[in-house]
Design an enzyme around this catalytic site. Structure first.
Site, PDB file in Angstrom:
ATOM      1  N   GLU A 196     -26.283  45.798  -9.840  1.00  0.00           N
ATOM      2  CA  GLU A 196     -26.713  44.847  -8.798  1.00  0.00           C
ATOM      3  C   GLU A 196     -25.934  45.078  -7.501  1.00  0.00           C
ATOM      4  O   GLU A 196     -26.487  45.006  -6.400  1.00  0.00           O
ATOM      5  CB  GLU A 196     -26.462  43.403  -9.251  1.00  0.00           C
ATOM      6  CG  GLU A 196     -27.229  42.981 -10.475  1.00  0.00           C
ATOM      7  CD  GLU A 196     -26.467  43.284 -11.750  1.00  0.00           C
ATOM      8  OE1 GLU A 196     -25.816  44.346 -11.844  1.00  0.00           O
ATOM      9  OE2 GLU A 196     -26.535  42.459 -12.670  1.00  0.00           O
ATOM     10  N   CYS A 210     -21.507  39.725 -10.878  1.00  0.00           N
ATOM     11  CA  CYS A 210     -22.731  40.045 -10.133  1.00  0.00           C
ATOM     12  C   CYS A 210     -23.479  38.775  -9.763  1.00  0.00           C
ATOM     13  O   CYS A 210     -24.153  38.733  -8.735  1.00  0.00           O
ATOM     14  CB  CYS A 210     -23.629  40.952 -10.962  1.00  0.00           C
ATOM     15  SG  CYS A 210     -22.934  42.598 -11.165  1.00  0.00           S
ATOM     16  N   ALA A 253     -25.719  67.992 -44.196  1.00  0.00           N
ATOM     17  CA  ALA A 253     -26.412  67.164 -45.175  1.00  0.00           C
ATOM     18  C   ALA A 253     -25.477  66.152 -45.834  1.00  0.00           C
ATOM     19  O   ALA A 253     -25.863  65.017 -46.113  1.00  0.00           O
ATOM     20  CB  ALA A 253     -27.052  68.065 -46.224  1.00  0.00           C
TER      21      ALA A 253
HETATM   22  C1  AOF Z   1     -24.189  43.669 -14.888  1.00  0.00           C
HETATM   23  N1  AOF Z   1     -24.587  44.798 -14.259  1.00  0.00           N
HETATM   24  O1  AOF Z   1     -24.620  47.010 -14.045  1.00  0.00           O
HETATM   25  C2  AOF Z   1     -23.444  46.102 -15.859  1.00  0.00           C
HETATM   26  C3  AOF Z   1     -23.069  44.904 -16.531  1.00  0.00           C
HETATM   27  O2  AOF Z   1     -15.499  45.215 -16.818  1.00  0.00           O
HETATM   28  P1  AOF Z   1     -16.710  45.026 -15.970  1.00  0.00           P
HETATM   29  O3  AOF Z   1     -16.451  44.095 -14.809  1.00  0.00           O
HETATM   30  O4  AOF Z   1     -17.307  46.322 -15.519  1.00  0.00           O
HETATM   31  O5  AOF Z   1     -17.798  44.248 -16.851  1.00  0.00           O
HETATM   32  C4  AOF Z   1     -18.371  44.877 -17.972  1.00  0.00           C
HETATM   33  C5  AOF Z   1     -19.398  43.967 -18.603  1.00  0.00           C
HETATM   34  O6  AOF Z   1     -20.404  43.622 -17.650  1.00  0.00           O
HETATM   35  C6  AOF Z   1     -20.156  44.653 -19.742  1.00  0.00           C
HETATM   36  O7  AOF Z   1     -19.542  44.440 -20.985  1.00  0.00           O
HETATM   37  C7  AOF Z   1     -21.519  43.983 -19.701  1.00  0.00           C
HETATM   38  O8  AOF Z   1     -21.499  42.738 -20.356  1.00  0.00           O
HETATM   39  C8  AOF Z   1     -21.691  43.747 -18.213  1.00  0.00           C
HETATM   40  N2  AOF Z   1     -22.331  44.944 -17.644  1.00  0.00           N
HETATM   41  N3  AOF Z   1     -23.465  43.721 -16.019  1.00  0.00           N
HETATM   42  O9  AOF Z   1     -24.477  42.545 -14.406  1.00  0.00           O
HETATM   43  C9  AOF Z   1     -24.237  46.009 -14.688  1.00  0.00           C
HETATM   44  N4  AOF Z   1     -23.057  47.307 -16.286  1.00  0.00           N
HETATM   45 ZN    ZN Z   2     -22.130  42.706 -13.208  1.00  0.00          ZN
END
Ligand code: AOF
Ligand code: ZN
Length: 322
Positions: A55, A87, A257
């Site tokens: 975002e 975000c 396997a």
């Molecule tokens: C979003 N947008 O593009 C992603 C999200 O440690 P941080 O701050 O990078 O947060 C990681 C967490 O944020 C991750 O475990 C997941 O729950 C969320 N990822 N969220 O809004 C994003 N990559």
């Molecule tokens: Zn985020």
């Protein structure tokens, strides 16, 4: 030309797919910003861990044109300060009026973004459908272990090698290219010590597209191999725990396997990729090393998710029945 939410979602899904394999332990999320009059003004995807979320990337590109607009995201906007800020707050600060997302965020610390946005006057709705590139991450987070895909190439009658041991190449060029492109999306590729000794595979993602991501290469087994560039663990449990703790979310089991049988017996196969060649051998080495059970009722059975023709070969993608 204005885009519909559905069209914007397709763009967001493509953006997420393009970073699959580079974001773990974070999910490969894609986001699109539409301006108030529906024009596409920003596209973003999750940056490598510690970097910006999708975002934020899309908002950065959109600038002022995000005000009064619509954010379309494959995952619910996060609501916490982890390595990066929330975000949800970034969308509010940018004056975004509508948020459309596909999957709720299943992680407890990051979830709640939709409610927080609503509480701040943003119109929020969940879209129906799914993001194939988020599926492994969603499963991994639910199970607290990496998502496991078992991959093999076989003749039509189920052999991975002839009786003389020859196994190169069962499938054709198009299937092999597909394997290399797929490896690039994984966090780790796993083989057993037997395969490491017999085939000495490089397990690299060889492609000409200039991308550098290489999955971690892992050997499971107690025979001491000490291969340079490979990690080794004595068993599946230790490997999965270590991989999870060091951020791997999406891993591929490539042979042989015996290791395939062990993963199946442990109930740890979430997905299967079976590359089928239009050839017959009559005898040879099977996909699995051991019987799964004496009767059809004992068979390991999956749901058929996708069929792809690759030259003269066919890729069957199976998923666990949950
Ligand atoms: C979003 N947008 O593009 C992603 C999200 O440690 P941080 O701050 O990078 O947060 C990681 C967490 O944020 C991750 O475990 C997941 O729950 C969320 N990822 N969220 O809004 C994003 N990559
Ligand atoms: Zn985020």
């Amino acid at each position: 030309m204005p885009l519909s939410v559905e069209e914007a979602l397709q763009v967001a899904l493509q953006a997420g797919a393009a970073v699959h394999g580079t974001t773990s332990p974070n999910p490969p999320v894609g986001a699109v910003m539409l301006s108030a009059d529906g024009e596409l003004v920003g596209v973003g995807a999750t940056q490598p861990a510690g970097g910006s979320h999708a975002e934020v990337m899309a908002l950065r590109e959109a600038g002022d044109r995000a005000r009064g607009g619509t954010a379309v995201v494959s995952l619910e906007p996060c609501n916490h300060t982890g390595r990066t800020g929330p975000c949800s707050q970034a969308l509010i600060d940018a004056g975004v009026a509508h948020v459309r997302f596909l999957h709720p965020d299943p992680t407890i610390p990051a979830s709640g973004g939709a409610d927080f946005l609503r509480a701040n006057g943003v119109d929020v709705a969940q879209l129906s459908g799914n993001a194939p590139d988020l599926a492994p991450w969603l499963t991994a987070v639910r199970l607290s272990r990496p998502h496991v895909t078992l991959k093999f190439a076989q003749t039509l009658d189920g052999f991975t090698a002839a009786i003389d041991g020859s196994s190169q190449w069962i499938t054709g060029e198009a299937a092999r290219r597909h394997v290399h492109a797929d490896r690039r999306r994984r966090d780790a590729i796993i083989i057993g010590t037997g395969t490491a000794l017999a085939d000495n595979p490089s397990l690299t993602a060889r492609l000409d597209d200039g991308l550098t991501h290489q999955p971690r290469r892992v050997i499971i087994g107690t025979r001491d191999l000490q291969r340079e560039g490979f990690e080794q663990y004595p068993g599946i449990t230790q490997a999965l725990r270590a991989l999870w703790e060091t951020g791997a979310r999406d891993i591929l089991v490539e042979g042989g396997a015996s290791l395939a049988s062990s993963f199946l017996e442990a109930g740890l196969v979430d997905a299967v990729q079976a590359y089928l060649a239009p050839t017959l051998l009559g005898d040879g080495r099977g996909v699995l090393a051991r019987s799964v059970g004496p009767s059809l009722a004992d068979a390991a059975s999956f749901h058929l998710d996708r069929v792809t023709r690759l030259g003269d070969d066919v890729l069957l993608e199976l998923k666990r029945r949950d």
